[in-house]
Design a protein around this motif. Structure first.
Motif, PDB file in Angstrom:
ATOM      1  N   GLU A 207       0.829  -1.197   0.000  1.00 39.71           N
ATOM      2  CA  GLU A 207       0.000   0.000   0.000  1.00 39.71           C
ATOM      3  C   GLU A 207       0.869   1.255   0.000  1.00 39.71           C
ATOM      4  O   GLU A 207       1.952   1.274   0.601  1.00 39.71           O
ATOM      5  N   SER A 208       0.398   2.307  -0.636  1.00 38.28           N
ATOM      6  CA  SER A 208       1.155   3.550  -0.699  1.00 38.28           C
ATOM      7  C   SER A 208       1.149   4.261   0.653  1.00 38.28           C
ATOM      8  O   SER A 208       0.268   4.036   1.488  1.00 38.28           O
ATOM      9  N   LYS A 210       0.449   7.282   1.067  1.00 40.05           N
ATOM     10  CA  LYS A 210      -0.743   8.127   1.082  1.00 40.05           C
ATOM     11  C   LYS A 210      -1.942   7.355   1.631  1.00 40.05           C
ATOM     12  O   LYS A 210      -2.721   7.877   2.452  1.00 40.05           O
ATOM     13  N   THR A 211      -2.091   6.110   1.196  1.00 35.23           N
ATOM     14  CA  THR A 211      -3.209   5.295   1.668  1.00 35.23           C
ATOM     15  C   THR A 211      -3.059   4.960   3.140  1.00 35.23           C
ATOM     16  O   THR A 211      -4.022   5.047   3.917  1.00 35.23           O
ATOM     17  N   LYS A 212      -1.865   4.592   3.558  1.00 29.45           N
ATOM     18  CA  LYS A 212      -1.631   4.280   4.970  1.00 29.45           C
ATOM     19  C   LYS A 212      -1.906   5.488   5.845  1.00 29.45           C
ATOM     20  O   LYS A 212      -2.498   5.372   6.929  1.00 29.45           O
ATOM     21  N   TYR A 215      -5.757   6.116   6.290  1.00 25.09           N
ATOM     22  CA  TYR A 215      -6.387   5.244   7.274  1.00 25.09           C
ATOM     23  C   TYR A 215      -5.915   5.560   8.695  1.00 25.09           C
ATOM     24  O   TYR A 215      -6.657   5.328   9.657  1.00 25.09           O
ATOM     25  N   LEU A 225      -7.354  -1.090   7.017  1.00 23.67           N
ATOM     26  CA  LEU A 225      -6.702  -1.171   5.708  1.00 23.67           C
ATOM     27  C   LEU A 225      -6.467  -2.630   5.322  1.00 23.67           C
ATOM     28  O   LEU A 225      -6.737  -3.040   4.185  1.00 23.67           O
ATOM     29  N   ALA A 272     -11.924   6.707   5.715  1.00 21.81           N
ATOM     30  CA  ALA A 272     -10.981   6.256   4.692  1.00 21.81           C
ATOM     31  C   ALA A 272     -11.416   4.926   4.093  1.00 21.81           C
ATOM     32  O   ALA A 272     -11.314   4.703   2.883  1.00 21.81           O
ATOM     33  N   ASP A 276     -12.333   4.239   0.235  1.00 19.21           N
ATOM     34  CA  ASP A 276     -11.539   3.229  -0.468  1.00 19.21           C
ATOM     35  C   ASP A 276     -12.434   2.173  -1.105  1.00 19.21           C
ATOM     36  O   ASP A 276     -12.219   1.756  -2.253  1.00 19.21           O
ATOM     37  N   ARG A 280     -12.696   1.577  -5.208  1.00 19.50           N
ATOM     38  CA  ARG A 280     -12.281   0.289  -5.762  1.00 19.50           C
ATOM     39  C   ARG A 280     -13.460  -0.557  -6.242  1.00 19.50           C
ATOM     40  O   ARG A 280     -13.279  -1.719  -6.616  1.00 19.50           O
TER      41      ARG A 280
END
Length: 390
Positions: A207-208, A210-212, A215, A225, A272, A276, A280
């Motif tokens: 995971e990027s 940014k995503t981490k 969350y 996540l 988040a 997400d 997706r």
């Protein structure tokens, strides 16, 4: 299903059912007429994705009894162990992609009794949850998902054939159901080890940043996540319980703990997750449940906390065909008792089963010949889906 487990039980009037007597003011959401606590500003912007049930009722005014009831729909019985609804969903829908049908993250290292309530009981080890360590830790790793580098897959296959030859004589003399269950469990374990997509599903490092960050880099955020990665890969039911060190069991300093620690983490990570899932294309196929085992007393105790309260509490649910932007039931002016539309845990189970296409009236026969309802309500009746959510 992703069930976000708020261990300890959040205060209904300080979260999803704001009241004038709360220390926190209500705020409007993006759905006209629905308000939540000011402690949940990000969720307020996404209220069209989740609905609130404000009239939940459960049994047990202490944690063991209440957790057991919330996980199984049954009160504790010394003569019977009951399967959790995560295990039932796993059994009814079956595994996919060599992944276990049911995952629990993070595992309860210090509360094994509670962890047992989320297991499969007589359904067998195939439907026990796979327990995952805390994904927010720097050394996070799911153990035993790959062979040692020094051991080739062909060599392992030869060793397994040799083991079968040694076992054969013993098996001719001792045959039992336990052997059959263990064989099935072992076979599935090898499938997981030898399938690269399984390791990829658990590899949160993919995971990027940014995503981490979105969350939250704590146990709550990273558990959610990982839960998203699990359902995206084919896991049927994930219990995300990242609040072990951050309990909602606010017997003291209720307002301070909700304001400074508990609600901000939930607000950030759940928002988040919803974004997400939508981005997706997973929202319409994933039921999201947010709940604890009960609520909190409407008044503070001398320690400025709130105590256990199963008589009336709130939870959130959405996704997977369950409508967002709705409120079911109501509490009285204090948030103490149900004023309209009681919903039991068995009704919640039936609601989720309906969304998943599972017959909620089904019964299992236990090993002692006792029929067991998969959506059990009070007085041993079958729970009914909350029709307002469809």
């Amino acid at each position: 299903v992703i069930m976000i487990w708020l261990e300890g039980g959040p205060s209904q009037k300080d979260t999803f059912d704001p009241k004038p007597s709360s220390a926190f003011r209500p705020i409007s959401t993006n759905v006209p007429g629905i308000q939540v606590s000011e402690l949940l500003p990000e969720l307020a912007k996404r209220m069209d994705k989740m609905s609130i049930i404000r009239s939940m009722r459960s049994f047990g005014d202490d944690h063991p009894q209440a957790v057991h009831y919330a996980a199984t729909g049954h009160e504790i019985n010394s003569a019977m162990k009951f399967p959790s609804w995560g295990s039932i969903v796993g059994k009814e829908l079956g595994p996919t992609n060599a992944l276990p049908p049911y995952v629990f993250v993070p595992s309860w290292d210090n509360k094994k009794q509670y962890e047992d309530y989320f297991r499969s009981a007589f359904l067998g080890p195939d439907y026990d949850p796979m327990m995952i360590p805390d994904p927010s830790k720097d050394d996070f790793e799911v153990a035993d998902l790959s062979l040692p580098k020094s051991l080739a897959e062909t060599a392992m296959s030869e060793r397994l054939d040799f083991q079968k030859a040694i076992d054969r004589m013993y098996r001719e003399r001792v045959e039992s159901l336990e052997h059959a269950e263990m064989d099935s469990f072992t076979q599935k374990a090898w499938q997981m080890i030898l399938a690269p997509e399984v390791r990829q599903a658990f590899d949160i490092a993919n995971e990027s940043d940014k995503t981490k960050d979105a969350y939250g880099r704590d146990s709550v955020g990273q558990s959610l996540l990982l839960a998203r990665r699990m359902v995206e890969s084919g896991v049927r039911f994930v219990t995300a319980a990242g609040y072990h060190s951050n309990l909602w069991d606010t017997h003291s300093k209720n307002d301070e703990r909700h304001r400074d620690r508990l609600c901000p983490r939930l607000d950030k990570s759940l928002s988040a997750l919803l974004d997400d899932l939508v981005d997706r294309g997973l929202y319409d196929s994933t039921v999201v449940v947010v709940m604890g085992e009960f609520g909190r007393t409407p008044e503070h105790n001398p320690a400025l906390g709130r105590d256990h309260w199963p008589n009336c509490w709130s939870m959130m649910i959405g996704g997977g065909g369950i409508q967002g932007g709705r409120v079911v039931g109501a509490s009285d002016e204090r948030g103490a008792f149900i004023a309209d539309r009681r919903v039991m845990v068995g009704d919640l189970f039936a609601t989720v089963y309906k969304a998943l296409g599972i017959d909620w009236t089904k019964e299992y026969m236990t090993p002692i010949g006792r029929p067991l309802k998969i959506a059990n309500s009070i007085d041993d009746t079958t729970g009914a889906p909350v029709h307002e959510l469809f």
